[in-house]
Write an enzyme that holds these catalytic residues in place. Sequence first.
Site, PDB file in Angstrom:
ATOM      1  CB  VAL A 177      -2.544  26.166  41.810  1.00  0.00           C
ATOM      2  CG1 VAL A 177      -3.135  25.538  43.049  1.00  0.00           C
ATOM      3  CG2 VAL A 177      -2.646  27.672  41.885  1.00  0.00           C
TER       4      VAL A 177
ATOM      5  CG  ASP B  63     -10.816  29.890  43.997  1.00  0.00           C
ATOM      6  OD1 ASP B  63     -11.591  29.123  43.408  1.00  0.00           O
ATOM      7  OD2 ASP B  63      -9.618  29.989  43.696  1.00  0.00           O
TER       8      ASP B  63
ATOM      9  CE  LYS C 199      -9.706  25.973  46.361  1.00  0.00           C
ATOM     10  NZ  LYS C 199      -9.700  26.618  45.024  1.00  0.00           N
TER      11      LYS C 199
ATOM     12  CB  CYS D  43       3.720  32.300  36.597  1.00  0.00           C
ATOM     13  SG  CYS D  43       2.200  31.913  35.708  1.00  0.00           S
ATOM     14  CG  HIS D  44       8.154  33.833  37.069  1.00  0.00           C
ATOM     15  ND1 HIS D  44       9.063  32.868  36.713  1.00  0.00           N
ATOM     16  CD2 HIS D  44       7.618  34.300  35.913  1.00  0.00           C
ATOM     17  CE1 HIS D  44       9.096  32.763  35.381  1.00  0.00           C
ATOM     18  NE2 HIS D  44       8.220  33.607  34.875  1.00  0.00           N
TER      19      HIS D  44
ATOM     20  CG  MET E 240       7.975  33.196  29.416  1.00  0.00           C
ATOM     21  SD  MET E 240       7.544  34.070  30.938  1.00  0.00           S
ATOM     22  CE  MET E 240       7.626  35.766  30.369  1.00  0.00           C
TER      23      MET E 240
ATOM     24  CG  ASN F 135      -6.768  22.258  45.796  1.00  0.00           C
ATOM     25  OD1 ASN F 135      -7.428  21.804  44.875  1.00  0.00           O
ATOM     26  ND2 ASN F 135      -6.507  23.541  45.888  1.00  0.00           N
TER      27      ASN F 135
HETATM   28  C1  HEC Z   1       1.643  31.716  33.055  1.00  0.00           C
HETATM   29  C2  HEC Z   1       2.826  31.662  33.849  1.00  0.00           C
HETATM   30  C3  HEC Z   1       3.910  32.709  33.601  1.00  0.00           C
HETATM   31  C4  HEC Z   1       3.779  34.083  33.691  1.00  0.00           C
HETATM   32  C5  HEC Z   1       2.519  34.875  33.979  1.00  0.00           C
HETATM   33  C6  HEC Z   1       5.092  34.617  33.488  1.00  0.00           C
HETATM   34  N1  HEC Z   1       5.985  33.613  33.259  1.00  0.00           N
HETATM   35 FE1  HEC Z   1       7.972  33.833  32.911  1.00  0.00          FE
HETATM   36  N2  HEC Z   1       8.150  31.843  32.664  1.00  0.00           N
HETATM   37  C7  HEC Z   1       7.134  30.927  32.780  1.00  0.00           C
HETATM   38  C8  HEC Z   1       7.640  29.608  32.487  1.00  0.00           C
HETATM   39  C9  HEC Z   1       6.836  28.323  32.488  1.00  0.00           C
HETATM   40  C10 HEC Z   1       9.014  29.769  32.231  1.00  0.00           C
HETATM   41  C11 HEC Z   1      10.016  28.678  31.864  1.00  0.00           C
HETATM   42  C12 HEC Z   1      10.144  28.672  30.370  1.00  0.00           C
HETATM   43  C13 HEC Z   1      11.283  27.791  29.906  1.00  0.00           C
HETATM   44  O1  HEC Z   1      11.899  27.100  30.728  1.00  0.00           O
HETATM   45  O2  HEC Z   1      11.558  27.830  28.696  1.00  0.00           O
HETATM   46  C14 HEC Z   1       9.290  31.180  32.354  1.00  0.00           C
HETATM   47  C15 HEC Z   1      10.551  31.732  32.164  1.00  0.00           C
HETATM   48  C16 HEC Z   1      10.858  33.060  32.346  1.00  0.00           C
HETATM   49  C17 HEC Z   1      12.206  33.609  32.255  1.00  0.00           C
HETATM   50  C18 HEC Z   1      13.458  32.809  32.004  1.00  0.00           C
HETATM   51  C19 HEC Z   1      13.892  32.282  33.342  1.00  0.00           C
HETATM   52  C20 HEC Z   1      15.097  31.395  33.341  1.00  0.00           C
HETATM   53  O3  HEC Z   1      15.929  31.593  34.205  1.00  0.00           O
HETATM   54  O4  HEC Z   1      15.177  30.478  32.513  1.00  0.00           O
HETATM   55  C21 HEC Z   1      12.095  34.934  32.535  1.00  0.00           C
HETATM   56  C22 HEC Z   1      13.220  35.964  32.596  1.00  0.00           C
HETATM   57  C23 HEC Z   1      10.702  35.214  32.790  1.00  0.00           C
HETATM   58  N3  HEC Z   1       9.976  34.055  32.661  1.00  0.00           N
HETATM   59  C24 HEC Z   1      10.198  36.453  33.137  1.00  0.00           C
HETATM   60  C25 HEC Z   1       8.862  36.716  33.360  1.00  0.00           C
HETATM   61  C26 HEC Z   1       8.344  38.010  33.725  1.00  0.00           C
HETATM   62  C27 HEC Z   1       9.178  39.255  33.961  1.00  0.00           C
HETATM   63  C28 HEC Z   1       6.988  37.883  33.810  1.00  0.00           C
HETATM   64  C29 HEC Z   1       5.971  38.969  34.055  1.00  0.00           C
HETATM   65  C30 HEC Z   1       5.963  40.018  33.056  1.00  0.00           C
HETATM   66  C31 HEC Z   1       6.670  36.488  33.537  1.00  0.00           C
HETATM   67  N4  HEC Z   1       7.822  35.823  33.273  1.00  0.00           N
HETATM   68  C32 HEC Z   1       5.390  35.968  33.566  1.00  0.00           C
HETATM   69  C33 HEC Z   1       5.826  31.175  33.120  1.00  0.00           C
HETATM   70  C34 HEC Z   1       5.289  32.435  33.317  1.00  0.00           C
END
Ligand code: HEC
Length: 425
Positions: free
Chosen positions: A293, A57, A84, A356-357, A396, A143
């Site tokens: 990222v 990558d 990179k 993401c998280h 999300m 980057n």
């Molecule tokens: C592409 C990126 C991405 C992926 C993959 C992702 N999320 Fe998220 N998630 C986000 C984003 C951005 C937010 C914030 C949304 C908002 O503030 O409304 C979020 C918010 C959340 C929240 C609310 C959190 C809070 O405290 O406000 C939960 C629970 C959550 N995600 C669970 C999950 C879980 C479990 C998975 C895997 C199954 C997952 N997410 C996969 C991007 C992602």
Amino acid sequence: STDMAQDRATATRLTTWRRPPNHETATLPVPFSTENGTSPTGEYIWHYQNTPGDTWDYTSTQHIIAADLEIDGRMRKVLMQAPKNGFFYVIDRTNGEFISAEPFTKVTWATGYDENGRPIEAEGARDKEKPWETIPSAYGAHNWHPMSYNPETGLVYIPAQGVPLVQSTDPAWELNSHKPMSTMSGMGWNLGYLFNAVAPEATPFGQLLAWDPVRQKEVWRAEYVSPWNGGTLTTAGNLVFQGTADGRFIAYNAATGEVLWQTPVGSGVVAAPATYEVDGVQYVSIAVGWGGVYGLMQRATERVGPGRVYTFRIGGTAEMPAHELSDRTTLVEGVPYDADDVAPGLGVYVSNCLFCHGVPGVNNGGAIPNLGYSDPVTLTNADAWVLQGAGIHNGMPRFDAHLSEREVEQLIAFIQGTADALRPK
Ligand code: HEC
């Protein structure tokens, strides 16, 4: 992967431009010239490939600086790039000729470049049957954050970094499969690699490197607490400006690296500053805000912005705006779960949520919340987010197409279980 001899032949063919017969562009008023490496026709002139057959990558989208440098007693019109892969390149922009490439940081994928500009790959770097700590990692030794060149000092100021990552071949990989533990396969990743199946040995770092492109050597450096620091700006007044991941904006002496001035800006910085003059007064402005990222998953500040443009001048008197503290500082507590669900929950988390998280509870989150610091009510109701699209308009994704309510229970168990395991530490 292309063969170098073929590359050269192609480059030669492309640099010998011929007037196209019976074609409108044949009457162009500007004759074609390679002197500045430009073509008035937009025709492809040459290319140089710095990572042939890339499997790490090592994108080469990092920007390129044109300069005139004296190399071995000769003025050369060059392009400079620090992509990179950890090497700093100096290329003749008039004809694509390779001049030099040297590592500006630790590099394990190649030992150097031969005189044809071809990398000498290190043993084991390509097959990855065994876990392989790729240095630089996919985050890059440098980057998107722009580097800058100062003709007065002759130095290039590189926002360099290290983000440890171990890559290994995923033995269970199948095309378009969605399997627990197969990194982000639930989001359609198709890489066939596992990441950090064994822990990396390297530690993360961020640096500002002052690099001499002629001698291909570091002249000075500043160390930072985190990777992912902002782009650099260097001025005729012998300054280098940079915003940092730990939420500062700093001015250095461009020749020596001495810190001359700094100020907190309330959030990590990714962008590069700009300077300009209005009515005889010089200003420097910077767009402050965290993301990208690396910044999605973690931050090096307890403060979270908001994103702001700051402008400074000598003798400026405006008051600094208030900086907001992150509200994600307490590990989630008390959400009921079955301990047997923690291990399967880890698998589902890695294949759907990880990139993401981030890892729950290891830091207080980046531009995307770290779920280890969730409100217990939010975590209890994770199905609203995961299956029903509660956060869809903020990025999300919804997973109801391939995750079940049972798997959401396992995810909750993994997140709450990890927070419980980390709390005493
Ligand atoms: C592409 C990126 C991405 C992926 C993959 C992702 N999320 Fe998220 N998630 C986000 C984003 C951005 C937010 C914030 C949304 C908002 O503030 O409304 C979020 C918010 C959340 C929240 C609310 C959190 C809070 O405290 O406000 C939960 C629970 C959550 N995600 C669970 C999950 C879980 C479990 C998975 C895997 C199954 C997952 N997410 C996969 C991007 C992602």
